[in-house]
Every structure is written in C-alpha cells, then in structure tokens.
Write a protein that holds these residues in place. Structure first.
Motif, PDB file in Angstrom:
ATOM      1  N   UNK A 112       0.831  -1.207   0.000  1.00 52.72           N
ATOM      2  CA  UNK A 112       0.000   0.000   0.000  1.00 52.72           C
ATOM      3  C   UNK A 112       0.863   1.253   0.000  1.00 52.72           C
ATOM      4  N   UNK A 113       1.940   1.241   0.794  1.00 51.83           N
ATOM      5  CA  UNK A 113       2.861   2.384   0.804  1.00 51.83           C
ATOM      6  C   UNK A 113       3.546   2.522  -0.552  1.00 51.83           C
ATOM      7  N   UNK A 114       3.861   1.380  -1.189  1.00 54.86           N
ATOM      8  CA  UNK A 114       4.472   1.418  -2.513  1.00 54.86           C
ATOM      9  C   UNK A 114       3.543   1.996  -3.563  1.00 54.86           C
ATOM     10  N   UNK A 115       2.252   1.673  -3.465  1.00 52.35           N
ATOM     11  CA  UNK A 115       1.259   2.229  -4.391  1.00 52.35           C
ATOM     12  C   UNK A 115       1.207   3.744  -4.255  1.00 52.35           C
ATOM     13  N   UNK A 116       1.183   4.212  -3.016  1.00 53.83           N
ATOM     14  CA  UNK A 116       1.140   5.663  -2.776  1.00 53.83           C
ATOM     15  C   UNK A 116       2.401   6.337  -3.315  1.00 53.83           C
ATOM     16  N   UNK A 117       3.561   5.697  -3.110  1.00 53.31           N
ATOM     17  CA  UNK A 117       4.825   6.266  -3.565  1.00 53.31           C
ATOM     18  C   UNK A 117       4.913   6.273  -5.084  1.00 53.31           C
ATOM     19  N   UNK A 118       4.415   5.224  -5.734  1.00 53.02           N
ATOM     20  CA  UNK A 118       4.460   5.154  -7.196  1.00 53.02           C
ATOM     21  C   UNK A 118       3.557   6.214  -7.815  1.00 53.02           C
ATOM     22  N   UNK A 119       2.430   6.505  -7.163  1.00 49.63           N
ATOM     23  CA  UNK A 119       1.567   7.585  -7.650  1.00 49.63           C
ATOM     24  C   UNK A 119       2.301   8.925  -7.606  1.00 49.63           C
ATOM     25  N   UNK A 120       3.019   9.167  -6.518  1.00 50.39           N
ATOM     26  CA  UNK A 120       3.813  10.402  -6.415  1.00 50.39           C
ATOM     27  C   UNK A 120       4.924  10.402  -7.458  1.00 50.39           C
ATOM     28  N   UNK A 121       5.486   9.224  -7.717  1.00 48.08           N
ATOM     29  CA  UNK A 121       6.520   9.096  -8.748  1.00 48.08           C
ATOM     30  C   UNK A 121       5.952   9.474 -10.117  1.00 48.08           C
ATOM     31  N   UNK A 122       4.739   9.008 -10.412  1.00 47.09           N
ATOM     32  CA  UNK A 122       4.099   9.351 -11.682  1.00 47.09           C
ATOM     33  C   UNK A 122       3.846  10.844 -11.818  1.00 47.09           C
ATOM     34  N   UNK A 123       3.458  11.486 -10.713  1.00 54.66           N
ATOM     35  CA  UNK A 123       3.259  12.939 -10.739  1.00 54.66           C
ATOM     36  C   UNK A 123       4.572  13.664 -11.028  1.00 54.66           C
ATOM     37  N   UNK A 124       5.666  13.156 -10.452  1.00 57.26           N
ATOM     38  CA  UNK A 124       6.973  13.778 -10.687  1.00 57.26           C
ATOM     39  C   UNK A 124       7.365  13.675 -12.157  1.00 57.26           C
ATOM     40  N   UNK A 125       7.107  12.514 -12.763  1.00 55.08           N
ATOM     41  CA  UNK A 125       7.394  12.356 -14.189  1.00 55.08           C
ATOM     42  C   UNK A 125       6.506  13.295 -15.006  1.00 55.08           C
ATOM     43  N   UNK A 126       5.236  13.388 -14.628  1.00 54.74           N
ATOM     44  CA  UNK A 126       4.300  14.236 -15.369  1.00 54.74           C
ATOM     45  C   UNK A 126       4.672  15.701 -15.366  1.00 54.74           C
ATOM     46  N   UNK A 127       5.283  16.157 -14.281  1.00 58.74           N
ATOM     47  CA  UNK A 127       5.657  17.563 -14.194  1.00 58.74           C
ATOM     48  C   UNK A 127       7.062  17.814 -14.758  1.00 58.74           C
ATOM     49  N   UNK A 128       7.762  16.728 -15.146  1.00 60.85           N
ATOM     50  CA  UNK A 128       9.060  16.894 -15.798  1.00 60.85           C
ATOM     51  C   UNK A 128      10.264  16.683 -14.907  1.00 60.85           C
ATOM     52  N   UNK A 129      10.068  16.191 -13.683  1.00 61.64           N
ATOM     53  CA  UNK A 129      11.197  15.943 -12.778  1.00 61.64           C
ATOM     54  C   UNK A 129      11.727  14.526 -13.013  1.00 61.64           C
ATOM     55  N   UNK A 130      12.351  14.333 -14.169  1.00 65.80           N
ATOM     56  CA  UNK A 130      12.743  12.995 -14.587  1.00 65.80           C
ATOM     57  C   UNK A 130      13.798  12.376 -13.671  1.00 65.80           C
ATOM     58  N   UNK A 131      14.859  13.120 -13.417  1.00 65.36           N
ATOM     59  CA  UNK A 131      15.934  12.558 -12.607  1.00 65.36           C
ATOM     60  C   UNK A 131      15.486  12.306 -11.171  1.00 65.36           C
TER      61      UNK A 131
END
Length: 238
Positions: A112-131
């Motif tokens: 469950x914590x991993x799901x929440x973290x991956x969602x935040x990861x997707x938001x970071x990619x969406x806004x352009x914070x690739x690295x």
C-alpha cells in the motif's frame, strides 16, 4: 546531435506536446513496472501491471492538468497542484484495497505504501522531474530490497504472534513449552491460560516474538507431542 538536442529540449519544455507526453508516459510505465516487479516477486497481488498503470495514470493526470490551462485559458502555467492533490487522495483507496486483514493478521502495508509512492513518482514524471523520479525509483528499490536484507541480517525482522493451543487434559506445568520455544529462538512475552475442568481441557495462548525464518511446522509438531493436543493455530499479533 541536432535530433538529440531537439528531443531533450522537447521533453524538458514545460509546454505539453505529443512527444513529451509519450516520453513521460513511457518513463512512468518503466519506473512503475520496476517497482511492481519487486512486489510481485514477493508474492503480492499488486504486481508490475498494477504499479505501471498507477504510475502512468498519475502522470497522465498531471499532463492533462498542465495542458488544460495552456490550451483553453491561454496560460503557460496552470495550477496542476489541484489535480495532484486529487490523485494522492484517490490512490489511497487503491492502497486500502491492498491491505488484507484476517483473523488478527494484517498484510499488504508495504505494498500500500508502494502504491502511494508510485503515484507520487508518476506525478513527478508528469511535471518533468525525470531525474528525481528515477532517483526515487532507486530509493524505493533500496528500501524494499536492501533494507529488508539488512533487517534479517541484523535480526530486526521480529514479528509478533499468538500461538493458540488446546489440549484435552489439564496442563498446569508450562516449563516444557517454554523450553521448546527457547530452542526455536522464540521470545515469550506472556501466556494466557483458560481451564475447563468439566471437559478436562486447557486453552493456552503464547504471546511471542519470532523470526521470519521460524519453522512453525516443526515447532507445532513437537508442541503437539507434549500433551494430548486438539489443535494448534498461529495468529499475527496486532
């Protein structure tokens, strides 16, 4: 080189384009899938496909949030924070669905914590914070793999359990049980006893701390041999 430079410029631009959107979705699919593969390797229900979809969904939500004010309001910078907040809230329902609770046993908190973290990861990619997204993936894997191995090596992987045992006779001497638990490196915290003198029956509940490598099959077989045992069960202590 000009093609590469143009591509890097395109994916780094704050304005949403088809090329940048495809790159972001592909990257979020890859990063989310990597984390999901690790969870599936541990036998969790949510695996690579689930994590990849969550990551891409969060990325797509962020892309749409940036795109709408650019096209329909004529603005270069909208307020993607509103959609991001809704994504984090909504993904909480997925996390809750990954948690399984049965008979005092709770599983799936890490997933469950991993799901929440991956969602935040997707938001970071969406806004352009690739690295930052790539580094976050590395840190997630470090937490899930390396820290787990360290916990086992440092003997920090203790788990609380309740061993429930019922015998068809009155048991007033517990030293044999305590000695047996000690042989399996099990730490005994408390013992709850209930006697039924009419039926000549004893209910014992041992509140213990065990390692993840404890051989319960062998332990229960030896516990059963001490007295006329009706059944033995194991529950996770909450």
């Amino acid at each position: 080189m000009d093609i590469i430079d143009d591509f890097l410029k395109t994916i780094s631009d704050t304005e949403v384009t088809t090329t940048s959107a495809i790159f972001k979705l592909a990257l979020s699919l890859l990063l989310g899938g990597i984390v999901g593969f690790e969870r599936k390797r541990k036998g969790q229900v949510a695996g690579a496909r689930t994590f990849a979809l969550i990551s891409m969904g969060a990325t797509l939500a962020m892309i749409v949030s940036i795109y709408i004010p650019q096209v329909y309001l004529g603005l270069k910078n909208g307020d993607p924070g509103r959609v991001a907040a809704q994504v984090i809230t909504g993904v909480g329902f997925l996390g809750a669905g990954a948690i399984i609770q049965t008979k005092g046993s709770v599983r799936g908190l890490t997933t469950a914590a991993g799901i929440w973290m991956v969602a935040a990861l997707g938001l970071a990619v969406g806004v352009g914070l690739y690295w930052i997204a790539i580094l976050s993936t590395v840190l997630i894997l470090f937490t899930l793999v390396i820290l787990e191995q360290y916990e086992r090596h440092a003997k920090l992987d203790w788990e609380g359990h309740i061993i429930h045992l019922r015998t068809n006779e009155i048991v007033e001497e517990l030293d044999q049980y305590k000695q047996l638990l000690g042989e399996y490196n099990i730490s005994l915290h408390n013992v709850l006893i209930e006697y039924d003198y009419t039926a000549q029956r004893t209910d014992l509940k041992f509140v213990v701390l065990t390692r993840s490598t404890t051989d319960f099959v062998s332990l229960f077989a030896r516990m059963r041999s001490l007295y006329r045992t009706e059944y033995v069960s194991l529950q996770n202590e909450i």
